[in-house]
Design an enzyme around this catalytic site. Structure first.
Site, PDB file in Angstrom:
ATOM      1  N   PHE A 131      -4.504  15.153  58.044  1.00 46.38           N
ATOM      2  CA  PHE A 131      -4.972  14.999  59.883  1.00 46.38           C
ATOM      3  C   PHE A 131      -3.026  14.286  59.992  1.00 46.38           C
ATOM      4  O   PHE A 131      -2.239  14.470  59.326  1.00 46.38           O
ATOM      5  CB  PHE A 131      -5.610  13.283  59.279  1.00 46.38           C
ATOM      6  CG  PHE A 131      -5.896  12.523  60.736  1.00 46.38           C
ATOM      7  CD1 PHE A 131      -6.705  13.946  61.359  1.00 46.38           C
ATOM      8  CD2 PHE A 131      -5.354  11.957  61.793  1.00 46.38           C
ATOM      9  CE1 PHE A 131      -7.163  13.166  62.377  1.00 46.38           C
ATOM     10  CE2 PHE A 131      -5.375  11.202  62.416  1.00 46.38           C
ATOM     11  CZ  PHE A 131      -6.955  11.722  63.249  1.00 46.38           C
ATOM     12  N   ASP A 210      -6.249  10.140  50.739  1.00 41.90           N
ATOM     13  CA  ASP A 210      -7.080   9.537  52.861  1.00 41.90           C
ATOM     14  C   ASP A 210      -8.079  10.420  51.939  1.00 41.90           C
ATOM     15  O   ASP A 210      -8.540  11.505  52.159  1.00 41.90           O
ATOM     16  CB  ASP A 210      -6.081  10.939  52.771  1.00 41.90           C
ATOM     17  CG  ASP A 210      -6.627   9.748  55.274  1.00 41.90           C
ATOM     18  OD1 ASP A 210      -8.074   9.393  55.013  1.00 41.90           O
ATOM     19  OD2 ASP A 210      -6.134  10.488  55.664  1.00 41.90           O
ATOM     20  N   TYR A 235     -15.677   3.923  59.959  1.00 45.00           N
ATOM     21  CA  TYR A 235     -16.052   3.738  60.900  1.00 45.00           C
ATOM     22  C   TYR A 235     -16.799   5.970  61.455  1.00 45.00           C
ATOM     23  O   TYR A 235     -17.580   5.894  62.004  1.00 45.00           O
ATOM     24  CB  TYR A 235     -15.553   3.770  62.348  1.00 45.00           C
ATOM     25  CG  TYR A 235     -13.250   4.667  62.644  1.00 45.00           C
ATOM     26  CD1 TYR A 235     -13.447   6.010  62.560  1.00 45.00           C
ATOM     27  CD2 TYR A 235     -12.271   3.280  62.122  1.00 45.00           C
ATOM     28  CE1 TYR A 235     -12.784   6.585  62.761  1.00 45.00           C
ATOM     29  CE2 TYR A 235     -11.830   3.816  62.301  1.00 45.00           C
ATOM     30  CZ  TYR A 235     -10.858   5.793  62.816  1.00 45.00           C
ATOM     31  OH  TYR A 235     -10.371   6.657  62.355  1.00 45.00           O
ATOM     32  N   LYS A 236     -16.417   6.537  59.747  1.00 42.96           N
ATOM     33  CA  LYS A 236     -17.484   7.004  60.348  1.00 42.96           C
ATOM     34  C   LYS A 236     -18.475   7.903  59.779  1.00 42.96           C
ATOM     35  O   LYS A 236     -19.350   6.960  59.601  1.00 42.96           O
ATOM     36  CB  LYS A 236     -15.982   8.889  59.521  1.00 42.96           C
ATOM     37  CG  LYS A 236     -14.405   8.822  60.421  1.00 42.96           C
ATOM     38  CD  LYS A 236     -13.630   9.396  59.870  1.00 42.96           C
ATOM     39  CE  LYS A 236     -12.127   9.181  60.556  1.00 42.96           C
ATOM     40  NZ  LYS A 236     -12.396  10.433  62.041  1.00 42.96           N
ATOM     41  N   ARG A 389     -17.210  21.784  65.529  1.00 44.27           N
ATOM     42  CA  ARG A 389     -17.333  20.754  64.585  1.00 44.27           C
ATOM     43  C   ARG A 389     -18.806  19.934  64.629  1.00 44.27           C
ATOM     44  O   ARG A 389     -19.004  19.583  65.370  1.00 44.27           O
ATOM     45  CB  ARG A 389     -16.025  19.219  64.074  1.00 44.27           C
ATOM     46  CG  ARG A 389     -14.686  19.572  63.904  1.00 44.27           C
ATOM     47  CD  ARG A 389     -13.918  18.523  62.943  1.00 44.27           C
ATOM     48  NE  ARG A 389     -14.542  17.441  63.836  1.00 44.27           N
ATOM     49  CZ  ARG A 389     -13.519  16.270  63.217  1.00 44.27           C
ATOM     50  NH1 ARG A 389     -13.146  16.078  62.374  1.00 44.27           N
ATOM     51  NH2 ARG A 389     -13.618  15.567  64.594  1.00 44.27           N
TER      52      ARG A 389
HETATM   53  C1  LIG Z   1      -8.496  11.626  57.668  1.00 46.12           C
HETATM   54  C2  LIG Z   1      -7.717  10.685  59.111  1.00 46.12           C
HETATM   55  N1  LIG Z   1      -7.224  10.093  58.650  1.00 46.12           N
HETATM   56  C3  LIG Z   1      -6.665   8.459  59.609  1.00 46.12           C
HETATM   57  C4  LIG Z   1      -7.262   8.955  60.575  1.00 46.12           C
HETATM   58  C5  LIG Z   1      -6.451   8.101  61.495  1.00 46.12           C
HETATM   59  O1  LIG Z   1      -7.397   7.042  60.688  1.00 46.12           O
HETATM   60  P1  LIG Z   1      -6.942   5.338  61.594  1.00 46.12           P
HETATM   61  O2  LIG Z   1      -6.561   5.349  63.483  1.00 46.12           O
HETATM   62  O3  LIG Z   1      -7.714   4.427  61.420  1.00 46.12           O
HETATM   63  O4  LIG Z   1      -5.461   5.028  61.696  1.00 46.12           O
HETATM   64  C6  LIG Z   1      -8.549  10.030  60.896  1.00 46.12           C
HETATM   65  C7  LIG Z   1      -8.981   9.137  62.531  1.00 46.12           C
HETATM   66  O5  LIG Z   1      -9.527  10.095  62.672  1.00 46.12           O
HETATM   67  C8  LIG Z   1      -8.624  10.654  60.013  1.00 46.12           C
HETATM   68  O6  LIG Z   1      -9.521  11.443  60.205  1.00 46.12           O
END
Ligand SMILES: Cc1ncc(COP(=O)(O)O)c(C=O)c1O
Length: 429
Positions: A131, A210, A235-236, A389
């Protein structure tokens, strides 16, 4: 897994009847709208009914009436308590997980701590499917450290998977830290965490997972695989609410060896002594930084309780069945309309979302969300350049909804309904 599916709606209904998790759907809020198929729980989970009443209480009673006393009643210890609940979901131990900040900030804290600990090693390995925030944070750390570190990215084997041989060849004795998303945000490619963690450890590297697209829907064996560090969103699939604080994990034996780069008072050994010089709290608490967003943080707990009650094994079994079923319907019904599956076909290498690639992906996605010729909407999301998705959340997604979604996509492409939409991207896709 190779179940025998068929194309009828009756078959979808039968799968729902046999579903051992079907009652969990009743624990979520549905706004009286049954014609709304939500397939974006991998981005923002649905609202648990208990969260609605809990937040009313947090606002009216805990904040409105009890005011500052609520810190001692139940706010102050919440980061640790929620961390211990998340530990049950990711197979970690009590005292190894804490809730704080965003995933990006937690990644910063842990990556920086790991690099400081790994003296004399100057390479960080990640992959091209990670990400972007993870890569941006690492790039920022490298700049901050006078460009003494190098970020090396493993390449992809194809549009769906990472080239594991390439990844392994890039993890060497020079590697300080490996940072990977356990499930890739676009294709849902799912690493074998045990294999990669073992490989990293053999080369003397630390690993930071992650877990954002994995937590709450696939088994995560942090203790069994001896993972060093992890971060993830709540939040997912954990249904903690928009922008709910994230979590971080540090293996017990590493906690006293690592130090946080953000020495805030919430991570101090005794913040209410107000000493002038910082002394870190023992254990995982030192990775807290400042005052948490209390209302958002309190909203996390009901989603965790539902996940723990349903059990990750049951959730994962249903996720496999749902993604297999969607892939089956796509191959049988949609492939002749130009759709390609952009996720692994092998369920062992797949998280709980499936990407479909199409040259008109954006406009088809818009037609699903804002139907012009149908009385029900389907909500997936779009990821550049051509992926729709579809996230399957076993706690509330039904098999009948999956069947209806495929039928709806077929109608949109057969009738060219998508041509009524612009290709201009919205702010959030
Ligand atoms: C794999 C992954 N890592 C990190 C994040 C970002 O998280 P945050 O906005 O809480 O920093 C996301 C957001 O969708 C994500 O999908």
């Amino acid at each position: 897994m190779n179940p025998t599916f068929d194309l009828t709606v009756e078959f979808a209904n039968q799968l729902d009847e046999k579903d051992v998790l079907s009652d969990f759907r009743k624990q979520f809020y549905f706004a009286g709208d049954t014609n709304n198929i939500y397939l974006d729980g991998n981005s923002l989970g649905r609202l648990p009914l208990k969260t609605k009443t809990l937040i009313a209480d947090v606002v009216e009673k805990q904040w409105g009436t009890d005011l500052i006393e609520s810190w001692n009643k139940n706010w102050y210890t919440k980061s640790v308590e929620l961390g211990n609940k998340i530990a049950q979901i990711i197979e970690a131990s009590n005292g190894e997980v804490i809730v704080s900040d965003s995933t990006s900030v937690n990644l910063y804290k842990l990556a920086k701590a790991a690099l400081k600990f790994q003296k004399g090693k100057f390479q960080i390995v990640s992959d091209v499917f990670n990400f972007p925030t993870d890569l941006y944070i690492l790039q920022g750390i490298i700049q901050e450290c006078g460009n003494n570190y190098e970020l090396i990215l493993a390449r992809q084997k194809d549009e769906i998977s990472i080239d594991l041989d390439d990844l392994k060849s890039k993890i060497t004795e020079k590697t300080a830290l490996v940072v990977l998303s356990l499930v890739a945000f676009k294709s849902a490619f799912f690493y074998n965490s045990g294999e990669i963690t073992k490989w990293a450890h053999e080369k003397g590297a630390l690993i930071l997972w992650d877990l954002s697209h994995a937590v709450g829907v696939v088994p995560i064996e942090l203790n069994i695989t001896n993972a060093d560090l992890a971060v993830g969103c709540t939040y997912k699939y954990l249904n903690g609410g928009p922008g709910s604080p994230a979590f971080l994990y540090v293996r017990k034996d590493l906690q006293e060896k690592l130090s946080t780069p953000i020495q805030g008072w919430f991570g101090e050994e005794n913040p209410f002594e107000f000493k002038l010089n910082y002394c870190p709290a023992p254990g995982i608490k030192k990775f807290l930084s400042g005052t948490p967003p209390v209302i958002s943080q309190m909203a996390i707990e009901p989603g965790l309780d539902i996940t723990i009650e349903a059990g990750i094994e049951n959730i994962h079994s249903k996720s496999i069945l749902q993604t297999e079923y969607f892939i089956y319907l796509t191959i049988e019904i949609l492939s002749k309309y130009g759709f390609k599956i952009g996720s692994p076909l092998d369920y062992k290498q797949r998280g709980s979302h499936v990407s479909l690639q199409h040259s008109e992906a954006y406009r088809i996605c818009q037609s699903l969300i804002q139907p012009k010729k149908s009385n029900f909407k389907v909500i997936p999301d779009f990821r550049e350049p051509d992926n729709i998705r579809f996230g399957f959340t076993p706690l509330y997604t039904t098999f009948t909804e999956i069947w209806q979604t495929v039928e709806r996509i077929k109608t949109i492409v057969e009738t060219y309904e998508f041509e009524q939409f612009s290709n201009e991207r919205k702010l959030v896709t």
